[in-house]
Design a protein around this motif. Structure first.
Motif, PDB file in Angstrom:
ATOM      1  N   PRO A 150       0.815  -1.228   0.000  1.00 11.60           N
ATOM      2  CA  PRO A 150       0.000   0.000   0.000  1.00 11.60           C
ATOM      3  C   PRO A 150       0.843   1.270   0.000  1.00 11.60           C
ATOM      4  CG  PRO A 150      -0.902  -1.597   1.538  1.00 11.60           C
ATOM      5  CD  PRO A 150       0.424  -2.123   1.110  1.00 11.60           C
ATOM      6  N   LEU A 151       1.983   1.250   0.725  1.00 14.53           N
ATOM      7  CA  LEU A 151       2.860   2.430   0.775  1.00 14.53           C
ATOM      8  C   LEU A 151       3.486   2.683  -0.600  1.00 14.53           C
ATOM      9  CD1 LEU A 151       4.372   4.653   2.305  1.00 14.53           C
ATOM     10  CD2 LEU A 151       6.102   2.937   2.930  1.00 14.53           C
ATOM     11  N   VAL A 152       3.989   1.638  -1.239  1.00 16.78           N
ATOM     12  CA  VAL A 152       4.591   1.790  -2.567  1.00 16.78           C
ATOM     13  C   VAL A 152       3.545   2.259  -3.574  1.00 16.78           C
ATOM     14  CG1 VAL A 152       5.685   0.538  -4.472  1.00 16.78           C
ATOM     15  CG2 VAL A 152       6.384   0.075  -2.107  1.00 16.78           C
ATOM     16  N   THR A 153       2.325   1.690  -3.456  1.00 22.33           N
ATOM     17  CA  THR A 153       1.239   2.116  -4.342  1.00 22.33           C
ATOM     18  C   THR A 153       0.945   3.610  -4.167  1.00 22.33           C
ATOM     19  OG1 THR A 153       0.264  -0.091  -4.214  1.00 22.33           O
ATOM     20  CG2 THR A 153      -1.152   1.688  -5.014  1.00 22.33           C
ATOM     21  N   ILE A 187       3.639   5.652  -5.840  1.00 22.27           N
ATOM     22  CA  ILE A 187       3.515   5.651  -7.302  1.00 22.27           C
ATOM     23  C   ILE A 187       2.356   6.533  -7.750  1.00 22.27           C
ATOM     24  CG2 ILE A 187       2.965   4.184  -9.285  1.00 22.27           C
ATOM     25  CD1 ILE A 187       4.570   1.949  -7.932  1.00 22.27           C
ATOM     26  N   VAL A 188       1.217   6.493  -7.022  1.00 27.99           N
ATOM     27  CA  VAL A 188       0.075   7.361  -7.350  1.00 27.99           C
ATOM     28  C   VAL A 188       0.473   8.816  -7.237  1.00 27.99           C
ATOM     29  CG1 VAL A 188      -2.212   8.104  -6.578  1.00 27.99           C
ATOM     30  CG2 VAL A 188      -1.686   5.661  -6.758  1.00 27.99           C
ATOM     31  N   ASN A 189       1.206   9.151  -6.178  1.00 19.94           N
ATOM     32  CA  ASN A 189       1.643  10.550  -6.014  1.00 19.94           C
ATOM     33  C   ASN A 189       2.596  10.976  -7.126  1.00 19.94           C
ATOM     34  OD1 ASN A 189       0.119  10.967  -3.719  1.00 19.94           O
ATOM     35  ND2 ASN A 189       1.754  10.291  -2.314  1.00 19.94           N
ATOM     36  N   VAL A 190       3.463  10.038  -7.571  1.00 13.00           N
ATOM     37  CA  VAL A 190       4.365  10.360  -8.683  1.00 13.00           C
ATOM     38  C   VAL A 190       3.557  10.717  -9.926  1.00 13.00           C
ATOM     39  CG1 VAL A 190       6.059   9.393 -10.291  1.00 13.00           C
ATOM     40  CG2 VAL A 190       6.316   9.014  -7.835  1.00 13.00           C
ATOM     41  N   LEU A 191       2.504   9.941 -10.168  1.00 13.11           N
ATOM     42  CA  LEU A 191       1.682  10.188 -11.355  1.00 13.11           C
ATOM     43  C   LEU A 191       0.860  11.459 -11.229  1.00 13.11           C
ATOM     44  CD1 LEU A 191       0.399   6.535 -12.018  1.00 13.11           C
ATOM     45  CD2 LEU A 191       2.220   7.771 -13.215  1.00 13.11           C
ATOM     46  N   VAL A 192       0.219  11.662 -10.073  1.00 13.24           N
ATOM     47  CA  VAL A 192      -0.683  12.807  -9.895  1.00 13.24           C
ATOM     48  C   VAL A 192       0.095  14.108  -9.823  1.00 13.24           C
ATOM     49  CG1 VAL A 192      -2.372  13.886  -8.347  1.00 13.24           C
ATOM     50  CG2 VAL A 192      -2.485  11.422  -8.835  1.00 13.24           C
ATOM     51  N   ARG A 230       3.386   8.084   8.150  1.00 17.20           N
ATOM     52  CA  ARG A 230       2.940   8.779   6.961  1.00 17.20           C
ATOM     53  C   ARG A 230       1.745   9.695   7.218  1.00 17.20           C
ATOM     54  NH1 ARG A 230       4.084   7.403   1.501  1.00 17.20           N
ATOM     55  NH2 ARG A 230       3.115   8.978   0.187  1.00 17.20           N
ATOM     56  N   VAL A 231       0.708   9.167   7.935  1.00 21.77           N
ATOM     57  CA  VAL A 231      -0.501   9.960   8.211  1.00 21.77           C
ATOM     58  C   VAL A 231      -0.863   9.792   9.689  1.00 21.77           C
ATOM     59  CG1 VAL A 231      -2.818  10.516   7.395  1.00 21.77           C
ATOM     60  CG2 VAL A 231      -1.245   9.315   5.874  1.00 21.77           C
ATOM     61  N   PRO A 232      -0.108  10.381  10.601  1.00 24.46           N
ATOM     62  CA  PRO A 232      -0.344  10.163  12.036  1.00 24.46           C
ATOM     63  C   PRO A 232      -1.759  10.548  12.476  1.00 24.46           C
ATOM     64  CG  PRO A 232       1.164  12.003  11.666  1.00 24.46           C
ATOM     65  CD  PRO A 232       1.006  11.313  10.365  1.00 24.46           C
ATOM     66  N   ALA A 233      -2.377  11.522  11.797  1.00 28.65           N
ATOM     67  CA  ALA A 233      -3.721  11.950  12.204  1.00 28.65           C
ATOM     68  C   ALA A 233      -4.750  10.847  11.996  1.00 28.65           C
ATOM     69  CB  ALA A 233      -4.128  13.203  11.431  1.00 28.65           C
ATOM     70  N   ALA A 234      -4.497   9.889  11.103  1.00 27.67           N
ATOM     71  CA  ALA A 234      -5.456   8.815  10.817  1.00 27.67           C
ATOM     72  C   ALA A 234      -5.292   7.626  11.750  1.00 27.67           C
ATOM     73  CB  ALA A 234      -5.291   8.346   9.374  1.00 27.67           C
ATOM     74  N   LEU A 235      -4.197   7.604  12.521  1.00 30.54           N
ATOM     75  CA  LEU A 235      -3.931   6.440  13.367  1.00 30.54           C
ATOM     76  C   LEU A 235      -5.035   6.177  14.392  1.00 30.54           C
ATOM     77  CD1 LEU A 235      -1.930   4.175  13.968  1.00 30.54           C
ATOM     78  CD2 LEU A 235      -0.751   5.721  15.556  1.00 30.54           C
ATOM     79  N   PRO A 236      -5.542   7.193  15.131  1.00 27.33           N
ATOM     80  CA  PRO A 236      -6.608   6.915  16.109  1.00 27.33           C
ATOM     81  C   PRO A 236      -7.853   6.310  15.462  1.00 27.33           C
ATOM     82  CG  PRO A 236      -5.655   9.088  16.480  1.00 27.33           C
ATOM     83  CD  PRO A 236      -5.107   8.601  15.182  1.00 27.33           C
ATOM     84  N   GLY A 289      -2.331   9.649  -3.088  1.00 25.74           N
ATOM     85  CA  GLY A 289      -1.727   8.353  -2.779  1.00 25.74           C
ATOM     86  C   GLY A 289      -2.058   7.898  -1.376  1.00 25.74           C
ATOM     87  N   ASP A 290      -2.095   8.841  -0.413  1.00 24.04           N
ATOM     88  CA  ASP A 290      -2.440   8.497   0.974  1.00 24.04           C
ATOM     89  C   ASP A 290      -3.870   7.984   1.075  1.00 24.04           C
ATOM     90  OD1 ASP A 290       0.072   9.240   1.786  1.00 24.04           O
ATOM     91  OD2 ASP A 290      -0.519  11.284   2.343  1.00 24.04           O
TER      92      ASP A 290
END
Length: 580
Positions: A46-49, A52-57, A164-170, A285-286
């Protein structure tokens, strides 16, 4: 594993498992580390995906695309060697523990008393050695494969989210377990249906077993249709219950799939809305990564929760094995004097034996047997004859009085060393799946063929052995199934002869034979008893009439003692037994 039977004291099965694997901690550590590496693509994908999405966007340098793809491909290639390392380390530990457990169980069964073996069926003990140990192996294997995969995925996924997204952890820490609990709640409803199906299958197994045992009676009385009708009724119940279980499983599978995917859509929509309205920094990507991780982590938690019945079943197998390893009914020989030679004198001094049920089988027995004497024990069923034989062999210990062997109390002797000078010819000769040579020379490695042939000739067995296609190498089949009863009994006598015993036990050795076979066996027994102390239990006159003394037992006591002619002339209990 040699200490296992002495260390196992009924502690919690988890502690027992830890004890079992104590010598394999290095292998288990290697297995865990290898698994982390080999399984890393699962939670890194999922992280690599996302990258790659961020590279494209975001139209980042195309080099980042190749770096992310290269890292993932490298980890995928590494899966092969590390998977082999994991399997080798884990399987090495599991197989060695299983082998050690089976060895400990077999060794323990050899140490347990004959009284224990008379109470516990051989089928139960076989199940413990085969199925219960297999249950422990399967539990460890499945808990490792499924549990490690779930734990590594959870740890790796939550770490990536935290970085990567600490706010989503909870959100993940709350929603993922809640979704897994909902799935498990739905799964719990399956248990009653599955249990009903299992019970019906067990009834079917019982009914089929019953049918196979009754086939001779069924065919003899023309009751085939009745037998099939009984089985068909059970088959119909299995069919109905099975269809019901399949329908319930189908409903569960569909509802669980819908639930998880709806929650996944909700997670995807939520992450997209957060990114769209800029609640906090979240790249496209996130959004994809969080959506993928939701499904992956929920499945991991569900897997961990579903391991409980597998672990419970395995721990029950540990408890079952413990029933044998903890059994206190042992024959204690440690520290007792060894027996280097036996002349064959036996003295029963006020010997009493009572079984655990309270039934007194031998009551105040006083008897002396001199070396080389043949003594026959006769009496009605339940008179105590077999109990006396088991006391002489040492399978049972007197509950009162004592038995002297050559003037030494048998309670002070190592009975294992004493039994080297004892041979037993039972009513049903016990042979194993092997050649005639192996059966006759059982426990005597590298015994010369000439010695085996001499024992067979003395046992009147050589005449049929020479007619067999492979001679001494002929395999007798399971329990000697390829031989007749008389042939099996003559092999048992040859096995006794080759050991040149000083004390010989004959327990109804000719009762199941026809007239011709009995005559051959009687001739062989005549050679076997010469110069030995012999105790005989028999009903046939031909077996006991030539005994030096006949001891008549009645209710565990000696009623009469004398020769065949003396006892017949007295008109007492013995005379009544012969006329019955």
């Amino acid at each position: 594993m040699g200490e296992l039977e002495h260390r196992y004291r009924g502690e919690h099965p988890i502690r027992t498992l830890a004890y079992l694997y104590r010598d394999h901690r290095r292998r288990l550590l290697v297995a865990v580390l290898a698994f982390v590496v080999k399984h890393s693509p699962t939670w890194l994908l999922p992280l690599v995906t996302a990258n790659i999405v961020n590279v494209l966007v975001e139209h980042r340098p195309v080099g980042e695309l190749w770096v992310n793809s290269g890292v993932l491909c490298l980890l995928l290639i590494l899966n092969y060697p590390f998977h082999l390392c994991y399997v080798r380390a884990l399987s090495g530990a599991i197989r060695r523990v299983g082998t050690g457990l089976r060895s400990a169980l077999c060794r323990r069964m050899q140490e347990l008393s004959i009284g224990y073996h008379s109470r516990v069926s051989a089928a139960v003990l076989q199940t413990k050695v085969i199925r219960d140990v297999e249950g422990v192996e399967q539990m460890t294997q499945q808990a490792s494969d499924m549990g490690l995969a779930a734990v590594v995925t959870l740890a790796g996924g939550l770490t990536v989210i935290a970085v990567r997204v600490p706010a989503a952890l909870p959100v993940f820490l709350l929603v993922v377990p809640a979704a897994a609990v909902l799935v498990m709640k739905m799964r719990d409803r399956l248990r009653s249906s599955n249990e009903s199906f299992r019970l019906e299958v067990e009834r079917l197994s019982s009914r089929v077993t019953e049918m196979t045992h009754l086939i001779p009676i069924t065919r003899a009385h023309g009751l085939e249709k009745d037998a099939l009708h009984r089985v068909d009724g059970t088959l119909t119940k299995v069919l109905r219950t099975g269809l019901k279980v399949d329908l319930v499983n189908g409903r569960f599978g569909s509802l669980a799939w819908i639930l998880l995917n709806v929650l996944g859509v909700a997670c995807l929509a939520g992450a997209a809305l957060v990114s769209y309205y800029g609640v906090f920094a979240l790249t496209p990507g996130d959004v994809v990564m969080l959506s993928t991780f939701f499904t992956t982590l929920t499945a991991s938690v569900t897997t961990l929760m579903s391991l409980s019945p597998i672990i419970a079943k395995g721990l029950e197998s540990v408890r079952s094995i413990g029933e044998v390893l903890q059994a206190p009914d042992l024959e204690q020989n440690a520290g007792k004097a060894g027996v280097a030679a036996v002349s064959g004198r036996l003295d029963f001094q006020d010997v009493t034996f009572a079984y655990e049920t309270g039934r007194v089988a031998v009551d105040g027995l006083n008897l002396s047997v001199v070396p080389g004497e043949t003594v026959a024990l006769v009496g009605a069923s339940g008179a105590g004859k077999s109990t006396v034989l088991n006391l002489v062999i040492g399978f049972l210990r007197p509950t009162g009085g004592r038995i002297l062997l050559d003037g030494r109390d048998m309670e002070s002797l190592d009975l294992r060393s004493y039994r080297r000078f004892v041979s037993v010819v039972p009513q049903e000769s016990i042979l194993f799946e092997g050649s005639i040579r192996e059966n006759v020379g059982y426990g005597m490695p590298e015994v010369p063929d000439e010695v085996v042939r001499r024992a067979l000739r003395d046992a009147n067995a050589m005449e049929f052995v020479e007619r067999l296609p492979d001679g001494l190498d002929t395999v007798v089949g399971e329990r000697g199934a390829r031989l007749s009863g008389g042939q099996r009994q003559r092999l048992a006598i040859a096995r006794a002869l080759i050991r040149d015993p000083r004390v010989l036990i004959l327990d109804e050795a000719t009762s199941a034979l026809d007239t011709r076979s009995e005559a051959l066996v009687q001739q062989a027994l005549g050679r076997l008893v010469a110069g030995r102390t012999v105790l005989v239990v028999a009903h046939r006159m031909s077996t006991i009439r030539n005994a030096d003394r006949i001891v008549v037992l009645d209710g565990g006591r000696i009623a009469e003692v004398g020769s065949h002619e003396e006892l017949l002339g007295s008109g007492g209990v013995y005379s009544g037994l012969q006329s019955a």
